[in-house]
Design a protein around this motif. Sequence first.
Motif, PDB file in Angstrom:
ATOM      1  N   MET A  94       0.829  -1.206   0.000  1.00  0.00           N
ATOM      2  CA  MET A  94       0.000   0.000   0.000  1.00  0.00           C
ATOM      3  C   MET A  94       0.863   1.255   0.000  1.00  0.00           C
ATOM      4  SD  MET A  94      -2.978   1.140   2.713  1.00  0.00           S
ATOM      5  CE  MET A  94      -3.875   2.685   2.475  1.00  0.00           C
ATOM      6  N   LYS A  95       1.889   1.297   0.833  1.00  0.00           N
ATOM      7  CA  LYS A  95       2.754   2.471   0.901  1.00  0.00           C
ATOM      8  C   LYS A  95       3.497   2.685  -0.416  1.00  0.00           C
ATOM      9  CE  LYS A  95       5.000   3.692   4.540  1.00  0.00           C
ATOM     10  NZ  LYS A  95       5.879   3.753   5.741  1.00  0.00           N
ATOM     11  N   ARG A  96       3.958   1.601  -1.011  1.00  0.00           N
ATOM     12  CA  ARG A  96       4.690   1.742  -2.278  1.00  0.00           C
ATOM     13  C   ARG A  96       3.776   2.209  -3.405  1.00  0.00           C
ATOM     14  NH1 ARG A  96       9.686  -2.454  -2.750  1.00  0.00           N
ATOM     15  NH2 ARG A  96      10.190  -2.643  -0.531  1.00  0.00           N
ATOM     16  N   VAL A  97       2.543   1.726  -3.402  1.00  0.00           N
ATOM     17  CA  VAL A  97       1.582   2.189  -4.409  1.00  0.00           C
ATOM     18  C   VAL A  97       1.271   3.670  -4.180  1.00  0.00           C
ATOM     19  CG1 VAL A  97      -0.800   1.978  -5.224  1.00  0.00           C
ATOM     20  CG2 VAL A  97       0.591  -0.075  -4.885  1.00  0.00           C
ATOM     21  N   CYS A  98       1.128   4.079  -2.931  1.00  0.00           N
ATOM     22  CA  CYS A  98       0.873   5.492  -2.639  1.00  0.00           C
ATOM     23  C   CYS A  98       2.035   6.369  -3.095  1.00  0.00           C
ATOM     24  CB  CYS A  98       0.628   5.691  -1.146  1.00  0.00           C
ATOM     25  SG  CYS A  98      -0.995   5.132  -0.574  1.00  0.00           S
ATOM     26  N   ALA A  99       3.256   5.906  -2.878  1.00  0.00           N
ATOM     27  CA  ALA A  99       4.433   6.658  -3.324  1.00  0.00           C
ATOM     28  C   ALA A  99       4.431   6.803  -4.841  1.00  0.00           C
ATOM     29  CB  ALA A  99       5.708   5.970  -2.849  1.00  0.00           C
ATOM     30  N   ALA A 100       4.130   5.709  -5.534  1.00  0.00           N
ATOM     31  CA  ALA A 100       4.099   5.752  -6.999  1.00  0.00           C
ATOM     32  C   ALA A 100       2.943   6.609  -7.501  1.00  0.00           C
ATOM     33  CB  ALA A 100       3.991   4.332  -7.559  1.00  0.00           C
ATOM     34  N   ALA A 101       1.791   6.525  -6.822  1.00  0.00           N
ATOM     35  CA  ALA A 101       0.636   7.341  -7.204  1.00  0.00           C
ATOM     36  C   ALA A 101       0.949   8.825  -7.044  1.00  0.00           C
ATOM     37  CB  ALA A 101      -0.578   6.953  -6.366  1.00  0.00           C
ATOM     38  N   GLU A 102       1.625   9.179  -5.957  1.00  0.00           N
ATOM     39  CA  GLU A 102       2.030  10.579  -5.742  1.00  0.00           C
ATOM     40  C   GLU A 102       2.932  11.038  -6.884  1.00  0.00           C
ATOM     41  OE1 GLU A 102       3.951  13.175  -2.107  1.00  0.00           O
ATOM     42  OE2 GLU A 102       4.941  11.303  -2.678  1.00  0.00           O
ATOM     43  N   SER A 103       3.892  10.199  -7.241  1.00  0.00           N
ATOM     44  CA  SER A 103       4.837  10.548  -8.302  1.00  0.00           C
ATOM     45  C   SER A 103       4.151  10.712  -9.647  1.00  0.00           C
ATOM     46  CB  SER A 103       5.925   9.468  -8.398  1.00  0.00           C
ATOM     47  OG  SER A 103       6.815   9.722  -9.456  1.00  0.00           O
ATOM     48  N   GLU A 104       3.127   9.893  -9.902  1.00  0.00           N
ATOM     49  CA  GLU A 104       2.446   9.891 -11.197  1.00  0.00           C
ATOM     50  C   GLU A 104       1.223  10.812 -11.234  1.00  0.00           C
ATOM     51  OE1 GLU A 104       3.371   8.398 -13.906  1.00  0.00           O
ATOM     52  OE2 GLU A 104       5.021   7.159 -13.128  1.00  0.00           O
ATOM     53  N   GLY A 105       0.897  11.440 -10.113  1.00  0.00           N
ATOM     54  CA  GLY A 105      -0.253  12.326 -10.071  1.00  0.00           C
ATOM     55  C   GLY A 105      -1.583  11.598 -10.090  1.00  0.00           C
ATOM     56  N   LEU A 106      -1.589  10.351  -9.614  1.00  0.00           N
ATOM     57  CA  LEU A 106      -2.815   9.550  -9.572  1.00  0.00           C
ATOM     58  C   LEU A 106      -3.486   9.694  -8.212  1.00  0.00           C
ATOM     59  CD1 LEU A 106      -1.343   6.338 -11.231  1.00  0.00           C
ATOM     60  CD2 LEU A 106      -2.897   7.980 -12.310  1.00  0.00           C
ATOM     61  N   SER A 107      -4.806   9.579  -8.191  1.00  0.00           N
ATOM     62  CA  SER A 107      -5.550   9.751  -6.950  1.00  0.00           C
ATOM     63  C   SER A 107      -5.977   8.404  -6.375  1.00  0.00           C
ATOM     64  CB  SER A 107      -6.779  10.633  -7.179  1.00  0.00           C
ATOM     65  OG  SER A 107      -7.664  10.015  -8.106  1.00  0.00           O
ATOM     66  N   ILE A 108      -6.193   8.373  -5.064  1.00  0.00           N
ATOM     67  CA  ILE A 108      -6.604   7.143  -4.383  1.00  0.00           C
ATOM     68  C   ILE A 108      -7.923   7.366  -3.644  1.00  0.00           C
ATOM     69  CG2 ILE A 108      -4.181   6.479  -4.067  1.00  0.00           C
ATOM     70  CD1 ILE A 108      -4.622   7.046  -1.026  1.00  0.00           C
ATOM     71  N   PHE A 109      -8.593   6.260  -3.357  1.00  0.00           N
ATOM     72  CA  PHE A 109      -9.824   6.269  -2.561  1.00  0.00           C
ATOM     73  C   PHE A 109      -9.661   5.213  -1.469  1.00  0.00           C
ATOM     74  CE2 PHE A 109     -14.118   5.400  -1.279  1.00  0.00           C
ATOM     75  CZ  PHE A 109     -14.819   6.578  -1.491  1.00  0.00           C
ATOM     76  N   LEU A 110     -10.116   5.540  -0.249  1.00  0.00           N
ATOM     77  CA  LEU A 110      -9.992   4.641   0.895  1.00  0.00           C
ATOM     78  C   LEU A 110     -11.378   4.167   1.329  1.00  0.00           C
ATOM     79  CD1 LEU A 110      -7.490   6.876   2.909  1.00  0.00           C
ATOM     80  CD2 LEU A 110      -6.890   4.874   1.530  1.00  0.00           C
ATOM     81  N   TYR A 111     -11.590   2.851   1.317  1.00  0.00           N
ATOM     82  CA  TYR A 111     -12.893   2.313   1.706  1.00  0.00           C
ATOM     83  C   TYR A 111     -12.718   1.238   2.767  1.00  0.00           C
ATOM     84  CZ  TYR A 111     -17.114  -0.577   1.496  1.00  0.00           C
ATOM     85  OH  TYR A 111     -18.223  -1.319   1.832  1.00  0.00           O
ATOM     86  N   GLY A 112     -13.411   1.431   3.902  1.00  0.00           N
ATOM     87  CA  GLY A 112     -13.404   0.416   4.944  1.00  0.00           C
ATOM     88  C   GLY A 112     -13.093   0.978   6.315  1.00  0.00           C
ATOM     89  N   SER A 113     -13.076   0.089   7.302  1.00  0.00           N
ATOM     90  CA  SER A 113     -12.764   0.405   8.688  1.00  0.00           C
ATOM     91  C   SER A 113     -13.752   1.424   9.267  1.00  0.00           C
ATOM     92  CB  SER A 113     -11.312   0.870   8.814  1.00  0.00           C
ATOM     93  OG  SER A 113     -10.895   0.785  10.158  1.00  0.00           O
ATOM     94  N   ARG A 114     -13.292   2.199  10.255  1.00  0.00           N
ATOM     95  CA  ARG A 114     -14.158   3.132  10.972  1.00  0.00           C
ATOM     96  C   ARG A 114     -13.741   4.578  10.679  1.00  0.00           C
ATOM     97  NH1 ARG A 114     -11.801  -0.282  14.194  1.00  0.00           N
ATOM     98  NH2 ARG A 114     -10.676   1.314  15.371  1.00  0.00           N
ATOM     99  N   LYS A 115     -14.620   5.527  11.013  1.00  0.00           N
ATOM    100  CA  LYS A 115     -14.359   6.931  10.704  1.00  0.00           C
ATOM    101  C   LYS A 115     -13.045   7.405  11.307  1.00  0.00           C
ATOM    102  CE  LYS A 115     -19.155   8.500  10.189  1.00  0.00           C
ATOM    103  NZ  LYS A 115     -20.219   9.396  10.713  1.00  0.00           N
ATOM    104  N   GLU A 116     -12.811   7.049  12.573  1.00  0.00           N
ATOM    105  CA  GLU A 116     -11.593   7.529  13.230  1.00  0.00           C
ATOM    106  C   GLU A 116     -10.335   6.931  12.608  1.00  0.00           C
ATOM    107  OE1 GLU A 116     -13.384   4.269  15.951  1.00  0.00           O
ATOM    108  OE2 GLU A 116     -14.082   5.870  14.608  1.00  0.00           O
ATOM    109  N   VAL A 117     -10.447   5.690  12.119  1.00  0.00           N
ATOM    110  CA  VAL A 117      -9.301   5.055  11.461  1.00  0.00           C
ATOM    111  C   VAL A 117      -9.021   5.751  10.136  1.00  0.00           C
ATOM    112  CG1 VAL A 117      -8.419   2.925  10.444  1.00  0.00           C
ATOM    113  CG2 VAL A 117      -9.711   2.847  12.583  1.00  0.00           C
ATOM    114  N   ILE A 118     -10.076   5.973   9.347  1.00  0.00           N
ATOM    115  CA  ILE A 118      -9.922   6.640   8.056  1.00  0.00           C
ATOM    116  C   ILE A 118      -9.308   8.031   8.231  1.00  0.00           C
ATOM    117  CG2 ILE A 118     -11.199   7.695   6.157  1.00  0.00           C
ATOM    118  CD1 ILE A 118     -11.027   4.820   5.675  1.00  0.00           C
ATOM    119  N   ALA A 119      -9.783   8.769   9.235  1.00  0.00           N
ATOM    120  CA  ALA A 119      -9.274  10.124   9.464  1.00  0.00           C
ATOM    121  C   ALA A 119      -7.785  10.102   9.790  1.00  0.00           C
ATOM    122  CB  ALA A 119     -10.058  10.791  10.597  1.00  0.00           C
TER     123      ALA A 119
END
Length: 268
Positions: A94-119
């Motif tokens: 997940m972290k490596r994909v986020c790093a690559a997404a940041e570099s490529e200007g791609l956006s992510i969406f987070l689905y699951g867990s609880r509100k406090e975890v997502i925040a």
Amino acid sequence: MIDRGKRNVAGINISVIDYEAAVSKVIQAAKDKQKLSVSALAVHGVMTGVQDDQHRHRLNQLDLVVPDGQPVRWALKWLHNENLPNRVYGPELMKRVCAAAESEGLSIFLYGSRKEVIAALQDNLLAEFPNLKIAGSTPSQFRQGNDDDSRDAMEKVKQTGADIVFVGLGCPRQEVFAYENAAQLSVPTLAVGAAFDFHAGLLSQAPGWMGNNGLEWLYRLIHEPKRLWRRYLYLNPLYLMTIFSQWRAPDKRLELSMREPSRRENYL
């Protein structure tokens, strides 16, 4: 970069792949707006498929099933002589994909867990990847039968135009979501389990030496005994027996991985 297709482990087809190739596949699919269903499976995830043929069918229809746990990576070596340099650990992927997404200007969406975890997860991701585009997020409602929950999440993903979806519903609900919805979303959909809690800072990860030696389960059992005792004390020995059985009779497990499901279990 290693990407040598899939091999049968206990009836589940596990991808022989490393981090570099897995990240590359995710980013390319995101750029092309193509479906890519991904799961990171440790022993527990494999055994959910061993114990239910409907779920085994789901797992074997996913595009990538990376060896999250060292015992799964070791099984690839023992059974198929596939010697990966390391496991492909879901939280690290997940972290490596986020790093690559940041570099490529791609956006992510987070689905699951609880509100406090997502925040907390969003805050920590942006602290580490300041230019990462988080298109949106939604916690799980944890309703009995998650059809409405899944539909709501899918609509939000589509509205935001996110390029990559991370799913943290826990195993096997997250794999069910990836199997049922990745094609409609037409973006990479990654089931990463406890990665949400880990990266939110609400659940501690095992030290590196424990993870590298296949002892992450022990660390988690010590920290969450009431929730995890059955998973590890029952399923770990059963996994070892299943792998030994496959080593003795490999054709039987090959047939199992190809067999159509005959019943349906409700995990939700």
